[in-house]
Design a protein around this motif. Structure first.
Motif, PDB file in Angstrom:
ATOM      1  N   LEU B  52     -27.767  25.960 -11.552  1.00 31.24           N
ATOM      2  CA  LEU B  52     -28.615  25.799 -12.740  1.00 31.24           C
ATOM      3  C   LEU B  52     -30.026  25.389 -12.327  1.00 31.24           C
ATOM      4  O   LEU B  52     -31.020  25.904 -12.843  1.00 31.24           O
ATOM      5  CB  LEU B  52     -27.998  24.744 -13.666  1.00 31.24           C
ATOM      6  CG  LEU B  52     -28.748  24.465 -14.973  1.00 31.24           C
ATOM      7  CD1 LEU B  52     -28.875  25.732 -15.812  1.00 31.24           C
ATOM      8  CD2 LEU B  52     -28.042  23.377 -15.779  1.00 31.24           C
ATOM      9  N   LYS B  53     -30.092  24.478 -11.371  1.00 28.92           N
ATOM     10  CA  LYS B  53     -31.396  24.018 -10.869  1.00 28.92           C
ATOM     11  C   LYS B  53     -32.174  25.185 -10.254  1.00 28.92           C
ATOM     12  O   LYS B  53     -33.381  25.329 -10.462  1.00 28.92           O
ATOM     13  CB  LYS B  53     -31.158  22.915  -9.831  1.00 28.92           C
ATOM     14  CG  LYS B  53     -32.405  22.263  -9.271  1.00 28.92           C
ATOM     15  CD  LYS B  53     -32.012  21.129  -8.344  1.00 28.92           C
ATOM     16  CE  LYS B  53     -33.187  20.688  -7.481  1.00 28.92           C
ATOM     17  NZ  LYS B  53     -34.309  20.173  -8.260  1.00 28.92           N
ATOM     18  N   SER B  55     -31.874  28.298 -11.038  1.00 28.85           N
ATOM     19  CA  SER B  55     -32.315  29.184 -12.122  1.00 28.85           C
ATOM     20  C   SER B  55     -33.603  28.667 -12.752  1.00 28.85           C
ATOM     21  O   SER B  55     -34.516  29.430 -13.057  1.00 28.85           O
ATOM     22  CB  SER B  55     -31.236  29.293 -13.205  1.00 28.85           C
ATOM     23  OG  SER B  55     -30.075  29.872 -12.683  1.00 28.85           O
ATOM     24  N   ILE B  56     -33.661  27.347 -12.949  1.00 28.31           N
ATOM     25  CA  ILE B  56     -34.870  26.747 -13.539  1.00 28.31           C
ATOM     26  C   ILE B  56     -36.044  26.883 -12.579  1.00 28.31           C
ATOM     27  O   ILE B  56     -37.178  27.187 -12.986  1.00 28.31           O
ATOM     28  CB  ILE B  56     -34.609  25.271 -13.913  1.00 28.31           C
ATOM     29  CG1 ILE B  56     -33.553  25.201 -15.023  1.00 28.31           C
ATOM     30  CG2 ILE B  56     -35.889  24.580 -14.344  1.00 28.31           C
ATOM     31  CD1 ILE B  56     -33.055  23.801 -15.333  1.00 28.31           C
ATOM     32  N   ALA B  57     -35.772  26.694 -11.291  1.00 29.80           N
ATOM     33  CA  ALA B  57     -36.850  26.839 -10.300  1.00 29.80           C
ATOM     34  C   ALA B  57     -37.379  28.274 -10.257  1.00 29.80           C
ATOM     35  O   ALA B  57     -38.509  28.512  -9.820  1.00 29.80           O
ATOM     36  CB  ALA B  57     -36.340  26.429  -8.919  1.00 29.80           C
ATOM     37  N   GLY B  58     -36.557  29.203 -10.737  1.00 36.01           N
ATOM     38  CA  GLY B  58     -37.003  30.602 -10.798  1.00 36.01           C
ATOM     39  C   GLY B  58     -38.127  30.829 -11.791  1.00 36.01           C
ATOM     40  O   GLY B  58     -38.732  31.898 -11.822  1.00 36.01           O
ATOM     41  N   LEU B  59     -38.422  29.800 -12.600  1.00 40.37           N
ATOM     42  CA  LEU B  59     -39.524  29.909 -13.572  1.00 40.37           C
ATOM     43  C   LEU B  59     -40.850  29.451 -12.970  1.00 40.37           C
ATOM     44  O   LEU B  59     -41.864  29.429 -13.668  1.00 40.37           O
ATOM     45  CB  LEU B  59     -39.232  29.047 -14.804  1.00 40.37           C
ATOM     46  CG  LEU B  59     -37.928  29.290 -15.561  1.00 40.37           C
ATOM     47  CD1 LEU B  59     -37.771  28.275 -16.690  1.00 40.37           C
ATOM     48  CD2 LEU B  59     -37.892  30.705 -16.122  1.00 40.37           C
ATOM     49  N   ALA B  60     -40.843  29.090 -11.700  1.00 37.78           N
ATOM     50  CA  ALA B  60     -42.037  28.479 -11.100  1.00 37.78           C
ATOM     51  C   ALA B  60     -43.264  29.378 -11.158  1.00 37.78           C
ATOM     52  O   ALA B  60     -44.375  28.908 -11.396  1.00 37.78           O
ATOM     53  CB  ALA B  60     -41.746  28.090  -9.652  1.00 37.78           C
ATOM     54  N   GLN B  61     -43.047  30.648 -10.948  1.00 39.19           N
ATOM     55  CA  GLN B  61     -44.202  31.538 -10.869  1.00 39.19           C
ATOM     56  C   GLN B  61     -44.257  32.483 -12.069  1.00 39.19           C
ATOM     57  O   GLN B  61     -43.230  32.918 -12.565  1.00 39.19           O
ATOM     58  CB  GLN B  61     -44.142  32.362  -9.587  1.00 39.19           C
ATOM     59  CG  GLN B  61     -44.200  31.501  -8.337  1.00 39.19           C
ATOM     60  CD  GLN B  61     -44.416  32.332  -7.088  1.00 39.19           C
ATOM     61  OE1 GLN B  61     -43.997  33.481  -7.023  1.00 39.19           O
ATOM     62  NE2 GLN B  61     -45.071  31.755  -6.103  1.00 39.19           N
ATOM     63  N   GLU B  62     -45.472  32.758 -12.488  1.00 41.69           N
ATOM     64  CA  GLU B  62     -45.698  33.738 -13.542  1.00 41.69           C
ATOM     65  C   GLU B  62     -46.705  34.758 -13.027  1.00 41.69           C
ATOM     66  O   GLU B  62     -47.647  34.396 -12.305  1.00 41.69           O
ATOM     67  CB  GLU B  62     -46.296  33.061 -14.788  1.00 41.69           C
ATOM     68  CG  GLU B  62     -45.300  32.282 -15.617  1.00 41.69           C
ATOM     69  CD  GLU B  62     -44.393  33.177 -16.452  1.00 41.69           C
ATOM     70  OE1 GLU B  62     -44.812  34.295 -16.820  1.00 41.69           O
ATOM     71  OE2 GLU B  62     -43.253  32.754 -16.731  1.00 41.69           O
ATOM     72  N   VAL B  64     -49.895  36.601 -12.696  1.00 42.45           N
ATOM     73  CA  VAL B  64     -51.226  36.150 -13.116  1.00 42.45           C
ATOM     74  C   VAL B  64     -51.970  37.311 -13.768  1.00 42.45           C
ATOM     75  O   VAL B  64     -52.122  38.377 -13.158  1.00 42.45           O
ATOM     76  CB  VAL B  64     -52.024  35.626 -11.902  1.00 42.45           C
ATOM     77  CG1 VAL B  64     -53.408  35.164 -12.331  1.00 42.45           C
ATOM     78  CG2 VAL B  64     -51.256  34.483 -11.237  1.00 42.45           C
ATOM     79  N   PRO B  65     -52.437  37.131 -15.011  1.00 47.67           N
ATOM     80  CA  PRO B  65     -53.188  38.209 -15.659  1.00 47.67           C
ATOM     81  C   PRO B  65     -54.480  38.492 -14.882  1.00 47.67           C
ATOM     82  O   PRO B  65     -55.087  37.556 -14.341  1.00 47.67           O
ATOM     83  CB  PRO B  65     -53.518  37.640 -17.042  1.00 47.67           C
ATOM     84  CG  PRO B  65     -52.739  36.391 -17.184  1.00 47.67           C
ATOM     85  CD  PRO B  65     -52.345  35.925 -15.831  1.00 47.67           C
ATOM     86  N   LEU B  68     -57.414  36.209 -15.576  1.00 46.11           N
ATOM     87  CA  LEU B  68     -57.405  34.866 -14.978  1.00 46.11           C
ATOM     88  C   LEU B  68     -57.797  34.931 -13.500  1.00 46.11           C
ATOM     89  O   LEU B  68     -58.569  34.089 -13.024  1.00 46.11           O
ATOM     90  CB  LEU B  68     -56.027  34.222 -15.145  1.00 46.11           C
ATOM     91  CG  LEU B  68     -55.878  32.823 -14.522  1.00 46.11           C
ATOM     92  CD1 LEU B  68     -56.893  31.839 -15.112  1.00 46.11           C
ATOM     93  CD2 LEU B  68     -54.457  32.290 -14.718  1.00 46.11           C
ATOM     94  N   SER B  69     -57.281  35.918 -12.803  1.00 45.97           N
ATOM     95  CA  SER B  69     -57.664  36.079 -11.388  1.00 45.97           C
ATOM     96  C   SER B  69     -59.174  36.231 -11.264  1.00 45.97           C
ATOM     97  O   SER B  69     -59.813  35.598 -10.416  1.00 45.97           O
ATOM     98  CB  SER B  69     -56.982  37.316 -10.788  1.00 45.97           C
ATOM     99  OG  SER B  69     -55.613  37.130 -10.719  1.00 45.97           O
TER     100      SER B  69
END
Lengths: 211, 85
Positions: B52-53, B55-62, B64-65, B68-69
């Motif tokens: 579970l941890k 899976s949550i850590a899998g949200l770390a990166q998004e 980048v539009p 924003l870059s």
């Protein structure tokens, strides 16, 4: 202020900073939109964080600490500019003495089942969106600690510095946040009717599961 | 945590979160590993929490539009130019 910071940095420092920011940008943006729960605010938060980090860079003691350091700036910026003024009080209204909720204890079957593994089935059925929604539902202060420790893998010490609280507070908030997060995942799974794989006889014994 | 002996599942579960977070010291970490090797129930719980941890850590990166870059790139260039370098 940026001029002052720039004057104290040589070209190597500037290039190193730009490389680090480029490398961490997906993490910073990921952390920012989880904190803000909004992509546009998340973009603004990242931009402000980079600007503040540039100004503060001459004060960075060791380059190895860059990740925790810039997340501290991101968190401070979020707390001071984006978090609602009443959010800090949210944590005080939480049931600090409530019993911790364990998703495992609700999913787990104490005997081995020949027809499957309920724990694995539950985790396999979790979608990214389920986790995002569960984190978004956390009160602000608890969401912050989950984003720093569980999402961005900061140490308790780094999270404590970032939030300006003792390590013991990080531990207690983390425990409460995880309890609430797991309860939300359980409730959402229940609402969606995808609790765990159960035998027909078990379903018949639980009429409240039929709705 | 030096001197921590883990002789019960209650004690193991109390320390499990810190263990999975990499926050247990040497002896406590070893004790925890020992307990998890010998206790099926706690091992199952640890496996579940670790997954579970993760899976949550899998949200770390998004992703980048591009806007924003570009915004960050422009910001850094402005700072550098402002310093006359």
């Amino acid at each position: 202020m940026a001029d002052v910071a720039t004057a104290q940095m040589n070209r190597t420092d500037q290039s190193w900073f730009a490389d680090q920011v480029a490398k961490l940008l997906p993490d910073l943006y990921g952390g920012a939109i989880r904190l803000c729960r909004d992509r546009t605010d998340g973009e603004d938060l990242v931009a402000e964080t980079v600007a503040k980090a540039w100004e503060a860079l001459p004060g960075l003691r060791t380059r190895d600490a860059f990740r925790g350091w810039i997340f501290r700036i991101l968190t401070n910026t979020y707390i001071s500019q984006y978090r609602s003024s009443r959010a800090q009080g949210d944590v005080d209204s939480l049931d600090a003495d409530g019993e911790a909720f364990s998703l495992f204890e609700h999913v787990h079957q104490p005997i081995l089942l020949w027809w499957g593994n309920p724990e694995q089935d539950f985790l396999n059925g979790l979608l990214r969106e389920d986790l995002v929604q569960a984190i978004d539902q956390l009160p602000d202060t608890l969401r912050t600690v989950v984003v720093l420790v569980d999402v961005q893998a900061l140490s308790y010490r780094e999270a404590a510095v970032a939030m300006g609280v003792p390590i013991g507070t990080v531990r207690s908030r983390l425990a409460r946040a995880r309890s609430q997060l797991q309860k939300t995942l359980w409730d959402d799974a229940h609402d969606a009717g995808i609790r765990t794989r159960q035998s027909p006889s078990q379903r018949e014994e639980k009429p409240d599961d039929r709705d | 945590m030096t001197g921590t002996e883990i002789n019960s599942c209650t004690e193991a579960l109390r320390l499990l979160a810190a263990h999975l977070d990499g926050e247990l010291g040497g002896h406590a970490h070893s004790e925890m590993e020992r307990h998890l090797r010998t206790c099926r129930s706690c091992f199952s719980r640890a496996e579940f929490e670790a997954r579970l941890k993760a899976s949550i850590a899998g949200l770390a990166q998004e992703p980048v539009p591009p806007e924003l870059s570009q915004r960050v790139h422009t910001l850094l260039r402005e700072f550098t130019v402002a310093g006359g370098d």
